[in-house]
Motif scaffolding. Structure first.
Motif, PDB file in Angstrom:
ATOM      1  N   GLU A 104      -3.844 -12.099  15.419  1.00  8.47           N
ATOM      2  CA  GLU A 104      -2.654 -12.446  16.126  1.00  8.47           C
ATOM      3  C   GLU A 104      -2.468 -10.966  16.988  1.00  8.47           C
ATOM      4  O   GLU A 104      -2.708  -9.673  16.381  1.00  8.47           O
ATOM      5  N   PRO A 105      -1.914 -10.688  18.249  1.00  4.38           N
ATOM      6  CA  PRO A 105      -1.650  -9.709  18.930  1.00  4.38           C
ATOM      7  C   PRO A 105      -0.709  -8.908  18.003  1.00  4.38           C
ATOM      8  O   PRO A 105       0.123  -9.363  17.018  1.00  4.38           O
ATOM      9  N   GLY A 106      -0.950  -7.449  18.004  1.00  4.89           N
ATOM     10  CA  GLY A 106      -0.103  -6.506  17.146  1.00  4.89           C
ATOM     11  C   GLY A 106      -0.250  -6.355  15.798  1.00  4.89           C
ATOM     12  O   GLY A 106       0.560  -5.987  15.071  1.00  4.89           O
ATOM     13  N   THR A 107      -1.406  -6.982  15.202  1.00  2.00           N
ATOM     14  CA  THR A 107      -1.867  -6.875  13.765  1.00  2.00           C
ATOM     15  C   THR A 107      -1.859  -5.542  13.655  1.00  2.00           C
ATOM     16  O   THR A 107      -2.354  -4.538  14.234  1.00  2.00           O
ATOM     17  N   ASP A 108      -1.484  -5.206  12.126  1.00  2.18           N
ATOM     18  CA  ASP A 108      -1.855  -3.921  11.683  1.00  2.18           C
ATOM     19  C   ASP A 108      -2.921  -3.304  10.990  1.00  2.18           C
ATOM     20  O   ASP A 108      -2.950  -2.275  10.325  1.00  2.18           O
ATOM     21  N   LEU A 109      -3.879  -4.276  11.389  1.00  3.95           N
ATOM     22  CA  LEU A 109      -5.239  -3.659  10.439  1.00  3.95           C
ATOM     23  C   LEU A 109      -5.967  -2.621  11.315  1.00  3.95           C
ATOM     24  O   LEU A 109      -5.932  -2.394  12.441  1.00  3.95           O
ATOM     25  N   VAL A 110      -6.578  -1.899  10.618  1.00  4.84           N
ATOM     26  CA  VAL A 110      -7.238  -0.511  11.088  1.00  4.84           C
ATOM     27  C   VAL A 110      -8.610  -0.587  10.694  1.00  4.84           C
ATOM     28  O   VAL A 110      -8.922  -0.996   9.817  1.00  4.84           O
ATOM     29  N   GLU A 111      -9.502  -0.007  11.614  1.00  2.00           N
ATOM     30  CA  GLU A 111     -10.942   0.101  11.390  1.00  2.00           C
ATOM     31  C   GLU A 111     -11.262   1.212  10.538  1.00  2.00           C
ATOM     32  O   GLU A 111     -10.650   2.441  10.939  1.00  2.00           O
ATOM     33  N   HIS A 148       2.882   2.762   4.532  1.00  2.00           N
ATOM     34  CA  HIS A 148       3.320   4.287   4.522  1.00  2.00           C
ATOM     35  C   HIS A 148       2.041   5.259   4.345  1.00  2.00           C
ATOM     36  O   HIS A 148       2.064   6.132   3.459  1.00  2.00           O
ATOM     37  N   GLY A 149       1.121   4.900   5.083  1.00  2.00           N
ATOM     38  CA  GLY A 149      -0.163   5.801   5.402  1.00  2.00           C
ATOM     39  C   GLY A 149      -0.942   5.873   4.097  1.00  2.00           C
ATOM     40  O   GLY A 149      -2.190   6.280   3.961  1.00  2.00           O
ATOM     41  N   THR A 150      -0.781   4.730   3.071  1.00  2.00           N
ATOM     42  CA  THR A 150      -1.612   4.622   2.050  1.00  2.00           C
ATOM     43  C   THR A 150      -2.684   3.462   2.179  1.00  2.00           C
ATOM     44  O   THR A 150      -1.968   2.368   2.504  1.00  2.00           O
ATOM     45  N   ALA A 176       0.543  -4.087  -3.863  1.00  2.00           N
ATOM     46  CA  ALA A 176       0.377  -4.751  -2.177  1.00  2.00           C
ATOM     47  C   ALA A 176      -0.009  -6.381  -2.386  1.00  2.00           C
ATOM     48  O   ALA A 176       0.017  -6.687  -1.044  1.00  2.00           O
ATOM     49  N   ARG A 177      -0.105  -7.009  -3.544  1.00  2.00           N
ATOM     50  CA  ARG A 177      -0.694  -8.484  -3.361  1.00  2.00           C
ATOM     51  C   ARG A 177       0.662  -9.504  -2.957  1.00  2.00           C
ATOM     52  O   ARG A 177       1.826  -8.993  -3.285  1.00  2.00           O
TER      53      ARG A 177
END
Length: 234
Positions: A104-111, A148-150, A176-177
């Motif tokens: 979806e647009p705006g996903t918070d996944l990072v490479e 939060h950066g983790t 985070a589960r």
């Protein structure tokens, strides 16, 4: 779409080492292995003789782990068994047009890249999704979720037999589960694999019923049961 030939999945380690991951392979005679810091997996032919087992022993060194993954080949009797785990191989059964979580647009996944390795190793140590080495990220794309950066969740690409890409190292920190991170990570990776005209597949421990159910909801189906086995060289 490529990946319609499932026979290459009978020996995914060897087919990866001879193909897409040849630059990460080390060979001696009929035996092959990944560079140690990349993966523990090694490969022999379907019916290895004593000479081929000797090649693998020399390639690995004395007293080292021979991670045969799902190979049914049986080493000589002086190779000490280390582990045996029942599992299954699952393949993508959906279509390229399916809506997948994580796209979806705006996903918070990072490479995740080399600078993320310490975080990735820490998360793996906490969650134990399977073998993961300091250079495993070189096998393909790895995506993560940070809160939060983790780094709290990740998944990535591992074996690459012709026409296929394996999704692996799917893990989420205990705190985070239950937030859908694994579904979004697997969905996003599957979409990337499909976009390059390949087909996703994965392996999962038979006892991990929750993961199997998740993968089935995402469009994967069981191709075959497998047994993961490791031995110690003489």
């Amino acid at each position: 779409m490529r990946g319609s030939d499932t026979e290459v999945l009978d020996d995914p380690v060897s087919r990866s080492l001879r193909g897409h991951h040849a630059h990460l392979a080390r060979r001696l005679g009929g035996a092959a292995r990944y560079v140690p810091d990349v993966a523990t997996f090694c490969a022999v032919s379907a019916d290895p003789d004593a000479g081929e087992w000797a090649d693998l022993a020399r390639l690995l060194g004395p007293g080292e782990l021979a991670d045969l993954f799902s190979s049914p080949a049986v080493p000589p009797s002086d190779w000490e068994p280390v582990f045996l785990l029942d599992g299954r191989q699952m393949i993508w059964s959906g279509s390229a047009g399916d809506d997948l979580p994580g796209t979806e647009p705006g996903t918070d996944l990072v490479e995740l890249g080399p600078d993320s390795v310490p975080e990735m190793l820490d998360l793996v140590a906490r969650t134990r999704p399977g073998p993961f080495q300091p250079r495993t990220h070189e096998l393909g794309t790895y995506l993560g979720v940070r809160e939060h950066g983790t780094l709290v969740a990740m998944a990535g690409e591992r074996l690459r037999p012709p026409g296929w890409t394996e999704i692996s190292a799917v893990c989420t920190a205990p705190e985070a589960r239950g937030r859908g991170h694994a579904a979004r990570l697997v969905g996003a990776l599957a979409a990337r694999i499909l976009a390059r005209d390949e087909r996703p597949f994965l392996h999962v421990a038979e006892a991990n019923t929750a993961a199997i159910a998740l993968y089935e909801r995402l469009g994967f189906s069981t191709r075959t049961r497998v047994t993961f086995r490791g031995f110690r060289t003489p």
